[in-house]
Write a protein that holds these residues in place. Structure first.
Motif, PDB file in Angstrom:
ATOM      1  N   LEU A   1       0.800  -1.212   0.000  1.00  0.00           N
ATOM      2  CA  LEU A   1       0.000   0.000   0.000  1.00  0.00           C
ATOM      3  C   LEU A   1       0.834   1.263   0.000  1.00  0.00           C
ATOM      4  O   LEU A   1       0.335   2.341  -0.288  1.00  0.00           O
ATOM      5  N   VAL A   2       2.102   1.134   0.387  1.00  0.00           N
ATOM      6  CA  VAL A   2       2.956   2.317   0.485  1.00  0.00           C
ATOM      7  C   VAL A   2       3.492   2.664  -0.899  1.00  0.00           C
ATOM      8  O   VAL A   2       4.208   1.881  -1.510  1.00  0.00           O
ATOM      9  N   ASN A   3       3.142   3.828  -1.397  1.00  0.00           N
ATOM     10  CA  ASN A   3       3.656   4.297  -2.687  1.00  0.00           C
ATOM     11  C   ASN A   3       4.997   4.963  -2.424  1.00  0.00           C
ATOM     12  O   ASN A   3       5.077   6.123  -2.070  1.00  0.00           O
ATOM     13  N   HIS A   4       6.080   4.204  -2.599  1.00  0.00           N
ATOM     14  CA  HIS A   4       7.399   4.654  -2.162  1.00  0.00           C
ATOM     15  C   HIS A   4       8.341   4.994  -3.296  1.00  0.00           C
ATOM     16  O   HIS A   4       9.475   5.370  -3.057  1.00  0.00           O
ATOM     17  N   LYS A   5       7.910   4.890  -4.525  1.00  0.00           N
ATOM     18  CA  LYS A   5       8.853   5.019  -5.640  1.00  0.00           C
ATOM     19  C   LYS A   5       9.469   6.411  -5.710  1.00  0.00           C
ATOM     20  O   LYS A   5      10.678   6.564  -5.874  1.00  0.00           O
ATOM     21  N   ALA A   6       8.634   7.439  -5.600  1.00  0.00           N
ATOM     22  CA  ALA A   6       9.164   8.803  -5.700  1.00  0.00           C
ATOM     23  C   ALA A   6      10.115   9.105  -4.560  1.00  0.00           C
ATOM     24  O   ALA A   6      11.187   9.689  -4.752  1.00  0.00           O
ATOM     25  N   ASN A   7       9.723   8.710  -3.343  1.00  0.00           N
ATOM     26  CA  ASN A   7      10.564   8.981  -2.179  1.00  0.00           C
ATOM     27  C   ASN A   7      11.881   8.233  -2.266  1.00  0.00           C
ATOM     28  O   ASN A   7      12.940   8.760  -1.935  1.00  0.00           O
ATOM     29  N   SER A   8      11.835   6.971  -2.716  1.00  0.00           N
ATOM     30  CA  SER A   8      13.060   6.190  -2.855  1.00  0.00           C
ATOM     31  C   SER A   8      13.999   6.827  -3.864  1.00  0.00           C
ATOM     32  O   SER A   8      15.216   6.838  -3.673  1.00  0.00           O
TER      33      SER A   8
ATOM     34  N   VAL B   1       2.123  11.684   5.432  1.00  0.00           N
ATOM     35  CA  VAL B   1       1.275  11.638   6.630  1.00  0.00           C
ATOM     36  C   VAL B   1      -0.197  11.807   6.273  1.00  0.00           C
ATOM     37  O   VAL B   1      -1.076  11.406   7.048  1.00  0.00           O
ATOM     38  N   GLU B   2      -0.492  12.387   5.106  1.00  0.00           N
ATOM     39  CA  GLU B   2      -1.878  12.646   4.730  1.00  0.00           C
ATOM     40  C   GLU B   2      -2.524  11.490   3.981  1.00  0.00           C
ATOM     41  O   GLU B   2      -3.754  11.427   3.888  1.00  0.00           O
ATOM     42  N   LEU B   3      -1.733  10.577   3.453  1.00  0.00           N
ATOM     43  CA  LEU B   3      -2.286   9.488   2.651  1.00  0.00           C
ATOM     44  C   LEU B   3      -2.805   8.330   3.493  1.00  0.00           C
ATOM     45  O   LEU B   3      -3.609   7.530   3.012  1.00  0.00           O
TER      46      LEU B   3
ATOM     47  N   LEU C   1       3.590  12.760  -9.973  1.00  0.00           N
ATOM     48  CA  LEU C   1       2.448  13.474 -10.552  1.00  0.00           C
ATOM     49  C   LEU C   1       1.188  12.617 -10.601  1.00  0.00           C
ATOM     50  O   LEU C   1       0.088  13.131 -10.798  1.00  0.00           O
ATOM     51  N   LYS C   2       1.355  11.308 -10.396  1.00  0.00           N
ATOM     52  CA  LYS C   2       0.199  10.402 -10.399  1.00  0.00           C
ATOM     53  C   LYS C   2      -0.359  10.165  -8.993  1.00  0.00           C
ATOM     54  O   LYS C   2      -1.378   9.483  -8.845  1.00  0.00           O
ATOM     55  N   LEU C   3       0.297  10.715  -7.977  1.00  0.00           N
ATOM     56  CA  LEU C   3      -0.205  10.566  -6.616  1.00  0.00           C
ATOM     57  C   LEU C   3      -1.458  11.415  -6.420  1.00  0.00           C
ATOM     58  O   LEU C   3      -1.631  12.440  -7.080  1.00  0.00           O
ATOM     59  N   PRO C   4      -2.342  11.020  -5.506  1.00  0.00           N
ATOM     60  CA  PRO C   4      -3.544  11.840  -5.249  1.00  0.00           C
ATOM     61  C   PRO C   4      -3.193  13.112  -4.495  1.00  0.00           C
ATOM     62  O   PRO C   4      -2.336  13.103  -3.614  1.00  0.00           O
ATOM     63  N   GLU C   5      -3.840  14.205  -4.840  1.00  0.00           N
ATOM     64  CA  GLU C   5      -3.623  15.468  -4.146  1.00  0.00           C
ATOM     65  C   GLU C   5      -4.369  15.444  -2.808  1.00  0.00           C
ATOM     66  O   GLU C   5      -5.545  15.084  -2.755  1.00  0.00           O
ATOM     67  N   THR C   6      -3.688  15.809  -1.745  1.00  0.00           N
ATOM     68  CA  THR C   6      -4.274  15.730  -0.397  1.00  0.00           C
ATOM     69  C   THR C   6      -4.421  17.103   0.248  1.00  0.00           C
ATOM     70  O   THR C   6      -4.691  17.199   1.442  1.00  0.00           O
ATOM     71  N   ARG C   7      -4.258  18.167  -0.525  1.00  0.00           N
ATOM     72  CA  ARG C   7      -4.221  19.518   0.035  1.00  0.00           C
ATOM     73  C   ARG C   7      -5.510  19.876   0.768  1.00  0.00           C
ATOM     74  O   ARG C   7      -5.470  20.461   1.837  1.00  0.00           O
TER      75      ARG C   7
END
Length: 669
Positions: A377-384, A601-603, A658-664
């Motif tokens: 469930l953790v979308n880690h690609k960008a952070n990695s 933290v928002e996801l 850019l494909k992550l959901p916006e959480t603003r």
């Protein structure tokens, strides 16, 4: 599937800007405030002279809406969105209620106090990343470290932080944010103390590993903890400001290293077995942010959102009331009443990640299922990507500087062929020299340093060496006859394929105590200092625009611009150019780093927020280890591969971001 939450009714009081949850149903928790009921015509001392009907809001003249009106409009918009949606889960309804409560509590003195305390904890994490690199030039001679041992010392800290993030992130969701953070800071303080006194490499390595395991848990806990005290419209900005403490930690570490380590008189020794040089003082001082954060946390409460998730409703209500009263008293409005009397409460429910029943698997199998499910469930690609490149280049930049320094040093090498020296007293230092096929008869070498000196195929007869300190000095294929070595650090390892005839070694020096003044290059501290200072503009920009343009645009834009900056590395032909490109890269890429911390933290929901952040942070530390190793292997060989790797990883990470959901504009689940 059974409803995991109780159904509660909440309503807006007439003429009251605060929402009251329920009126004491059997499925809800009711609270009585400390304020006695007042008669309609009565006025307390606190509210005397503050009749709302007679007092006009000062911004009304400029057409600025009252903060309570803005708050009510936001709540109405969220309520309308819920009615339009097909269905709202109980978890989302609880999140909406909690957001309303945090809006009533306001943003003020309490959040700023917590901001400083958690910022110091984040500084401790940053200092831990820098401390080994800054002390290594001195520690390697103090403990006579080989190249393999130096590499392991740099690696062990990140390994410890990787395991620490994974372990403490999960525990913070089970035990509590505050309690776990206090423990990890205590581990860091204790290990810093003992590692500063550790004389052997093994003990020093163990305590740095122990420190890494402790402080590695601080990042996932700090961001999860602070986010749960922030309302939606403040969250992105203030989490971004919190990121600045990581920069301040790097500046703090490099500054005090620059000020302490070259102060060689600050240490002491007890014989030759116990040495406490200035770099050990630096290790102790590095623990100050962790100590300050530890003391501050003793006066901070647990996250009320965590307490609600764990059915500790009374404690949560008391903390929320404390936040409310602290903020409004500091704003000069002590008459504000905390009107929340009831909060939607989750039932105790089985963890969704554990699908294996006790009867069908062992505890280890259930833990594996939980971990694998969460990792998916953790979308880690960008952070990695950003971690791999950031840490990889953070190693590549100083190593390239060292490589250029080494090339310049070798260009000044002096070579002496077949020299013959008899009855001469060498009382001056030798440096960067090679002596081939020389003859040295009845010579004296006293009170001197030998740095990067090589004697090859040479003959020494009736010579006397006294009080010699050396580094990178070897004797290869030499013949040594009737010679005395007294109080030197010339060990057998420094004589390669040599022949000894009537040679005496007396009172050899123990340890590697070559003069530290020449070995401590201030450029090491300057590069770290400038690299950290360069992220200040990026930190400020990301904080100011995080809530205005959104997390996704910040992350994607920063990573793509950073990818373009990597091509400037082809122009790094000098030390000054490398430092300049390092500052440029750090200043641009930090915005992506900050955006990733905020969106992480928002996801994820409160019950799994720290766990998910910990798994993500552990993956990033693994990426950092791989990036550092890969980039270091190309130093002095080619620039093309590191630059292409950086460009590809940053572009890939930016596109994925850019494909992550916006959480603003989403409440914190």
């Amino acid at each position: 599937m059974a409803d995991p939450y109780h159904n509660n009714i909440y309503h807006q009081g007439d003429g009251d800007s605060y929402r009251t949850y329920g009126q004491g149903g059997q499925d809800s928790y009711g609270y009585q405030t400390d304020y006695p009921p007042q008669e309609e015509d009565a006025a307390s001392d606190a509210t005397e002279g503050h009749d709302e009907e007679d007092q006009m809001y000062e911004g009304e003249y400029q057409g600025i809406p009252h903060p309570d009106e803005v708050k009510a409009a936001r709540r109405a918009a969220r309520a309308k969105a819920r009615t339009v949606a097909d269905g709202v889960s109980d978890q989302e309804e609880l999140a909406e209620q909690y957001e309303d409560i945090m809006e009533d509590c306001g943003h003020g003195k309490f959040q700023w106090t917590l901001f400083v305390v958690l910022g110091l904890a984040l500084m401790a994490d940053s200092v831990e990343c820098f401390v080994v690199a800054l002390v290594l030039p001195s520690a390697e001679k103090d403990m006579c470290l080989s190249h393999a041992e130096k590499g392991m010392l740099g690696l062990i800290v990140f390994l410890g932080m990787m395991f620490g993030a994974f372990i403490w992130g999960g525990l913070a969701d089970k035990v509590g944010r505050r309690k776990c953070l206090i423990i990890v800071l205590a581990m860091n303080c204790i290990s810093a103390f003992f590692s500063s006194f550790a004389q052997g490499y093994g003990f020093f390595l163990f305590f740095r590993l122990f420190s890494g395991i402790g402080i590695g848990g601080s990042v996932p806990i700090v961001y999860s903890y602070f986010s749960e005290f922030l309302q939606m419209d403040k969250r992105g900005e203030h989490l971004s400001w919190l990121c600045m403490f990581w920069m301040m930690g790097g500046i703090y570490a490099s500054s005090i290293a620059w000020g302490i380590i070259p102060r060689y008189g600050w240490g002491f020794s007890m014989g030759t077995e116990f040495q406490f040089h200035s770099w050990r003082v630096f290790v102790l001082v590095c623990a100050l942010p962790a100590i300050a954060a530890f003391v501050g946390l003793l006066f901070m409460p647990e996250s009320p959102r965590f307490l609600l998730e764990n059915a500790k409703h009374d404690e949560a209500w008391m903390i929320l009331k404390q936040v409310h009263d602290t903020n409004w008293r500091a704003k000069g409005e002590p008459e504000r009443v905390f009107t929340v009397t009831q909060i939607k409460t989750p039932k105790t429910q089985e963890d969704e990640f554990i699908e294996i029943q006790t009867a069908t698997g062992t505890a280890f199998q259930r833990w594996v299922v939980r971990t694998l499910t969460l990792t998916k469930l953790v979308n880690h690609k960008a952070n990695s990507s950003i971690d791999c490149i950031f840490y990889g280049l953070s190693v590549w930049f100083p190593d390239m500087i060292k490589h250029l320094q080494h090339e310049e040093y070798e260009s000044k090498l002096k070579v002496f062929h077949r020299e013959k020296v008899e009855q001469f007293h060498f009382n001056f230092s030798l440096e960067n020299q090679v002596h081939k096929e020389g003859e040295y008869i009845n010579d004296k070498y006293t009170d001197k340093n030998m740095k990067s000196v090589k004697f090859e195929d040479s003959l020494f007869v009736d010579c006397f060496f006294e009080n010699i300190r050396s580094t990178e000095t070897i004797f290869e294929n030499c013949t040594i006859r009737s010679t005395v070595f007294y109080d030197t650090d010339l060990y057998e390892e420094k004589f390669i394929d040599c022949t000894f005839e009537n040679v005496t070694f007396l009172h050899n020096k123990k340890g590697c105590h070559l003069d530290y003044e020449e070995e401590n290059d201030v450029l090491v501290y300057l590069v770290s200092f400038l690299g950290c200072l360069a992220v200040l503009p990026g930190n400020i920009i990301s904080a100011l625009f995080m809530d205005k343009i959104g997390r996704i645009k910040i992350i994607g834009g920063s990573m793509l611009i950073s990818a373009g900056c990597t091509f400037f590395l082809f122009l790094s032909f000098s030390q000054a150019a490398i430092i300049a490109w390092q500052c440029l890269f750090c200043g641009v890429s930090v915005a992506a780093w900050n955006g990733i911390q905020v969106i992480t933290v928002e996801l994820y929901p409160a019950s799994k927020r720290a766990t998910a952040f910990g798994v993500l942070n552990a993956i990033c530390k693994l990426a950092a280890i791989l990036g550092s190793s890969i980039f270091a292997s190309f130093v002095g060989i080619t620039k093309v591969i590191p630059i292409l790797l950086s460009f590809g990883a940053l572009v890939g990470g930016g596109v994925l971001a850019l494909k992550l959901p916006e959480t603003r504009k989403k409440v914190l689940l």
